[in-house]
Design a protein around this motif. Structure first.
Motif, PDB file in Angstrom:
ATOM      1  N   LEU A 632       0.816  -1.213   0.000  1.00  0.00           N
ATOM      2  CA  LEU A 632       0.000   0.000   0.000  1.00  0.00           C
ATOM      3  C   LEU A 632       0.850   1.263   0.000  1.00  0.00           C
ATOM      4  O   LEU A 632       0.381   2.331  -0.403  1.00  0.00           O
ATOM      5  N   TYR A 633       2.097   1.146   0.422  1.00  0.00           N
ATOM      6  CA  TYR A 633       3.002   2.290   0.432  1.00  0.00           C
ATOM      7  C   TYR A 633       3.648   2.524  -0.943  1.00  0.00           C
ATOM      8  O   TYR A 633       4.518   3.382  -1.074  1.00  0.00           O
ATOM      9  N   GLN A 634       3.195   1.760  -1.967  1.00  0.00           N
ATOM     10  CA  GLN A 634       3.720   1.944  -3.325  1.00  0.00           C
ATOM     11  C   GLN A 634       2.610   1.986  -4.375  1.00  0.00           C
ATOM     12  O   GLN A 634       2.895   1.909  -5.573  1.00  0.00           O
ATOM     13  N   VAL A 635       1.362   2.098  -3.951  1.00  0.00           N
ATOM     14  CA  VAL A 635       0.251   2.228  -4.903  1.00  0.00           C
ATOM     15  C   VAL A 635      -0.674   3.355  -4.450  1.00  0.00           C
ATOM     16  O   VAL A 635      -0.853   3.585  -3.254  1.00  0.00           O
ATOM     17  N   TRP A 749       0.361   7.871  -1.758  1.00  0.00           N
ATOM     18  CA  TRP A 749       0.205   6.432  -1.664  1.00  0.00           C
ATOM     19  C   TRP A 749      -0.912   6.120  -0.662  1.00  0.00           C
ATOM     20  O   TRP A 749      -1.391   7.009   0.059  1.00  0.00           O
ATOM     21  N   LEU A 750      -1.283   4.846  -0.592  1.00  0.00           N
ATOM     22  CA  LEU A 750      -2.263   4.407   0.410  1.00  0.00           C
ATOM     23  C   LEU A 750      -1.534   4.186   1.731  1.00  0.00           C
ATOM     24  O   LEU A 750      -1.357   3.062   2.212  1.00  0.00           O
ATOM     25  N   ASN A 751      -1.114   5.285   2.300  1.00  0.00           N
ATOM     26  CA  ASN A 751      -0.321   5.243   3.517  1.00  0.00           C
ATOM     27  C   ASN A 751      -0.976   6.147   4.554  1.00  0.00           C
ATOM     28  O   ASN A 751      -1.545   7.188   4.208  1.00  0.00           O
ATOM     29  N   GLY A 752      -0.938   5.754   5.816  1.00  0.00           N
ATOM     30  CA  GLY A 752      -1.493   6.603   6.858  1.00  0.00           C
ATOM     31  C   GLY A 752      -2.979   6.867   6.661  1.00  0.00           C
ATOM     32  O   GLY A 752      -3.786   5.933   6.550  1.00  0.00           O
ATOM     33  N   PRO A 753      -3.405   8.134   6.593  1.00  0.00           N
ATOM     34  CA  PRO A 753      -4.838   8.454   6.471  1.00  0.00           C
ATOM     35  C   PRO A 753      -5.486   7.851   5.223  1.00  0.00           C
ATOM     36  O   PRO A 753      -6.660   7.461   5.269  1.00  0.00           O
TER      37      PRO A 753
END
Length: 842
Positions: A632-635, A749-753
């Protein structure tokens, strides 16, 4: 206007028209080549060997065509008409690839069974298929230059000037075709549409040439006899320059792979700059033809200059990239492409121009040695044959044995040594001194070392092992107590410091299957994830890893973390493309687990297409599952939804499972099944107990597992996203742009919030209370997926020191019983011997 002036204008217009057609022919040829490499990569796998086989057979066809049509051209009265027919033939034979590729893919398992998995026989099979697809078109392409040259070059003493002009135009067209095929056509038209466009180009060129040929004067042989046979030393130079130029291109491409995102765009840009340099080299040769200097003197200067610029390239590249630093800084996609283009131009354009001038300038020394078409055809045959060996030597000999920087110096030595081939007993002292100096230069390059590193370490890192292999640079690096594998300088495959999450990639999906006897791993990396499959006590584990050197390094450095993966007789490891491993064998599996793959890297998009997912679905046993892990930290949300909806086209049921409960940098699994089934809490508990040995009540173990359940794609949340296919590879072309947008701060990215919002949207679109996959769970258990999402959100808020963390923690407490608040995962239990592990603090 006088008759002579009218004729001159007519001839000029005639040549301009033919030049435009020949440029378009070059563009079509490179579009074919780029698409063929990709198409055969899908058929044979995205390995260095498959790419080398494709290029070798394509070049072999060019060489055969040059030799055959060069000889034929001398007997034709209207070679331009023959050129037109050949172009139409290219278009016709190129269309055959659709049929051959489809038939081969369907027959692949049967054919593979016939050769018995023998590597030699399998390579021969691939060569036969590649030859069937490529050779007819490539042979005809090889005939275009000698046929056009035979028509345009009416006087033998204009061979150097006109031949170099034709070569420049055709190569310039190739550069434009490579750029279009890499940047624009697949997104605009799809690969099939781009291929058909190239077919249309060839048809247009062929029909136009035939129409022009009707008005052109028939060929009249030059009445002057050939002055002398072309000296053998010139053919040696032609062969050696083809060898060295392609070896240099292979090494340059590898050097750029150390500092780029290595997407389809960057590969296309590097290839385009190289072809542009060759085109400018031919233009330089054309200008040099007009000098009154002795041709041998000019060629000697070109060879020595080639030696010098190649020798300087390693240090220049280190300087331009800040000692192999990642290019682009904080630039967006456009700025990044411009920066990569700048470095590629500064690195390759001048050296490539000088290298590219050698071959076309040889035509100046070959004037009077025969009919233009025959000379051009033979020159193409000899040079392209050298190029075949050079490309193979660059990738499979020079890089593994001496490395890229020493490899460049060796190729510089080749150019210096070629000066000796021009030596004649009648040469004066000046020529002899020049050749002695070239011999000394070659000796220095052979004996010396550039003194440059081929990989880059960050502060606090120690290099344990390093190899420049045919496919990539691979290193094992240590930072404090953790070891990890790094590919091409910046791509980390995993490491011992991530033991728990890497094992979870296997153990969490295995919780859902009652008896996983046959497990397949698509991608291996360190082997930690694949080794975790042995905790489930399966009958057979099959692993496919694309990079052979990664297998060697994992075996050498990570055996303490891989649970017997490299010694257990139940395990089979293939050094092959994972998609091809599935395609070539009819074997079926209870679980297929795909590793984390960086979406923007060239070739990775092949494992995110609907064709791949349908192939995987056909290899599942009843009740089996395909697991696609997503970093998720790369899309971005866009790429994630495309992949999720693409997978939903192949599998009737797709559920989502968290791989961790971390505050950020999470992974998420898309789990596809052919047979929709109810999630059984008893199975979760039993498999947890089998893999960890933990002796706790079923409800305790099942509740721990349920916090990792994230949702069900049956909600329709992703239904409006486009589908990623082999023909329209959206991920391969969108992900690199998103990558740069994130770096520039214009995307996320799909990171954190963003990750937390995805988790919330999944549960809101299909609440656990209504999720058919959870029908066997109790009401309290159905609350646990939401509790897992809230727990991950709480950890993120706490890490970011957000005041909302306290309220969110209370929401988590309200949804869970005390035993369900333990954030353990199955891998954490194994790592800590059954005690609570540090998921909550990592």
């Amino acid at each position: 206007m006088s008759t002579a002036t009218t004729t001159r204008v007519h001839d000029q217009g005639h040549l301009i028209a033919l030049g435009a057609l020949f440029t378009l022919s070059g563009a079509a040829a490179l579009i074919y080549q780029v698409l063929w490499v990709r198409e055969l990569g899908l058929l044979f796998g995205s390995t260095a060997q498959a790419a080398a086989l494709t290029i070798a057979i394509f070049f072999a066809g060019i060489a055969l065509g040059g030799w055959f049509f060069g000889r034929l051209s001398t007997r034709l009265q209207r070679p331009l008409r023959a050129f037109g027919l050949v172009e139409i033939g290219v278009a016709a034979t190129a269309l055959g690839h659709f049929l051959v590729a489809d038939v081969y893919f369907r027959l692949y398992p049967t054919l593979y069974a016939l050769v018995g998995g023998n590597p030699v026989l399998e390579t021969a099979l691939k060569a036969l298929v590649a030859a069937t697809i490529l050779l007819p078109s490539a042979i005809l392409m090889g005939g275009t230059l000698p046929l056009m040259g035979q028509h345009v070059i009416r006087a033998r003493d204009s061979l150097g000037r006109m031949g170099s002009a034709l070569y420049a135009l055709n190569t310039a067209g190739g550069a434009m075709g490579a750029l279009a095929a890499g940047f624009f056509l697949p997104m605009w038209l799809g690969f099939s549409g781009a291929y058909l466009l190239a077919v249309g180009f060839d048809l247009f060129v062929g029909l136009s040439a035939i129409l022009i040929a009707r008005r052109a004067l028939p060929m009249v042989a030059d009445p002057r006899p050939a002055r002398a046979a072309i000296p053998a030393r010139l053919w040696v130079i032609a062969f050696a320059s083809g060898f060295a130029t392609l070896a240099v291109e292979v090494i340059w491409t590898r050097a750029f792979a150390q500092v780029l995102q290595n997407s389809v765009y960057t590969y296309a840009l590097v290839l385009t700059v190289f072809l542009l340099a060759l085109s400018l080299g031919a233009a330089l040769a054309n200008a040099l033809n007009r000098l009154s200097l002795r041709p041998e003197t000019v060629l000697t200067g070109l060879l020595l200059a080639s030696c010098a610029v190649i020798a300087v390239t390693p240090h220049l590249f280190h300087h331009l990239t800040g000692s192999l630093g990642y290019l682009g800084g904080r630039a967006d996609f456009t700025g990044y492409v411009l920066e990569v283009g700048r470095v590629a131009v500064l690195t390759m354009l001048i050296p490539g121009t000088i290298l590219g001038a050698v071959l076309p300038y040889l035509l100046r020394l070959m004037e009077g040695g025969g009919a233009p078409g025959a000379v051009l055809g033979r020159l193409i045959a000899v040079n392209t044959t050298g190029a075949i060996f050079g490309a193979l030597a660059g990738g499979f000999v020079l890089l593994p044995l001496v490395g890229m920087w020493k490899g460049l110096w060796l190729m510089g030595a080749v150019y210096a040594a070629l000066v000796l081939a021009l030596w004649q007993p009648t040469d004066g002292w000046a020529a002899r001194i020049t050749r002695f100096a070239s011999l000394a230069g070659a000796a220095l390059l052979l004996a010396g070392q550039p003194g440059l590193e081929s990989t880059r370490l960050n502060r606090g890192e120690t290099l344990l092992a390093f190899r420049e292999g045919p496919s990539a640079h691979v290193a094992t690096v240590q930072r404090r107590d953790a070891k990890f594998i790094r590919v091409n300088n910046f791509y980390t495959l995993g490491g011992s410091g991530a033991l728990v999450p890497e094992r979870n990639q296997t153990m969490i999906p295995l919780l859902t299957h009652p008896a996983p006897r046959e497990i397949f791993f698509l991608g291996m990396g360190t082997g930690i994830s694949a080794g975790a499959g042995l905790f489930a006590n399966p009958d057979r584990v099959t692993v496919c890893e694309l990079l052979p050197d990664v297998v060697d390094f994992a075996k050498a450095w990570f055996q303490p973390y891989t649970n017997g993966l490299f010694t257990d007789p139940r395990v089979t490891i293939h050094r092959e493309d994972g998609r091809q491993c599935l395609a070539r064998s009819p074997a079926s599996y209870d679980m297929i687990i795909a590793d984390l793959f960086t979406p923007w890297r060239a070739g990775v998009g092949n494992v995110y297409t609907v064709e791949h997912y349908r192939l995987a679905a056909s290899r599942l046993n009843e009740g089996g599952a395909y697991v696609q892990w997503m970093p998720l930290y790369q899309v971005s949300r866009r790429e994630f939804e495309i992949i999720a909806n693409t997978m939903a086209q192949a599998f009737p049921e797709v559920t989502l499972w968290r791989g961790d409960l971390y505050p950020e940098r999470s992974i998420l699994a898309l789990v596809g099944r052919n047979d929709p089934a109810l999630l059984d809490p008893a199975t979760l508990a039993r498999q947890w107990r089998v893999m960890t040995g933990e002796d706790a009540p079923d409800n305790v173990l099942a509740d721990r597992a349920l916090k990792f359940y994230a949702g069900n794609a049956a909600s329709g949340l992703f239904a409006d996203a486009p589908v990623n296919t082999d023909d329209h590879p959206l991920i391969e072309y969108l992900a690199p742009r998103t990558h740069r947008a994130v770096i520039a701060g214009t995307a996320r990215w799909l990171n954190g919030p963003e990750r937390d919002q995805l988790y919330a949207d999944l549960l809101d679109a299909l609440p656990p209370e209504d999720d058919p996959h959870l029908a066997q769970l109790s009401p309290a258990q159905r609350a646990l997926p939401r509790a897992g999402a809230i727990y991950a959100q709480w950890r993120g808020l706490r890490t970011r020191e957000d005041l909302r963390a306290g309220r969110v923690w209370q929401d988590f407490i309200a949804l869970t019983s005390p035993h369900a608040r333990n954030p353990d995962s199955p891998a954490g239990q194994v790592a800590t011997g059954g005690m609570a592990f540090g998921d909550a603090t990592n």
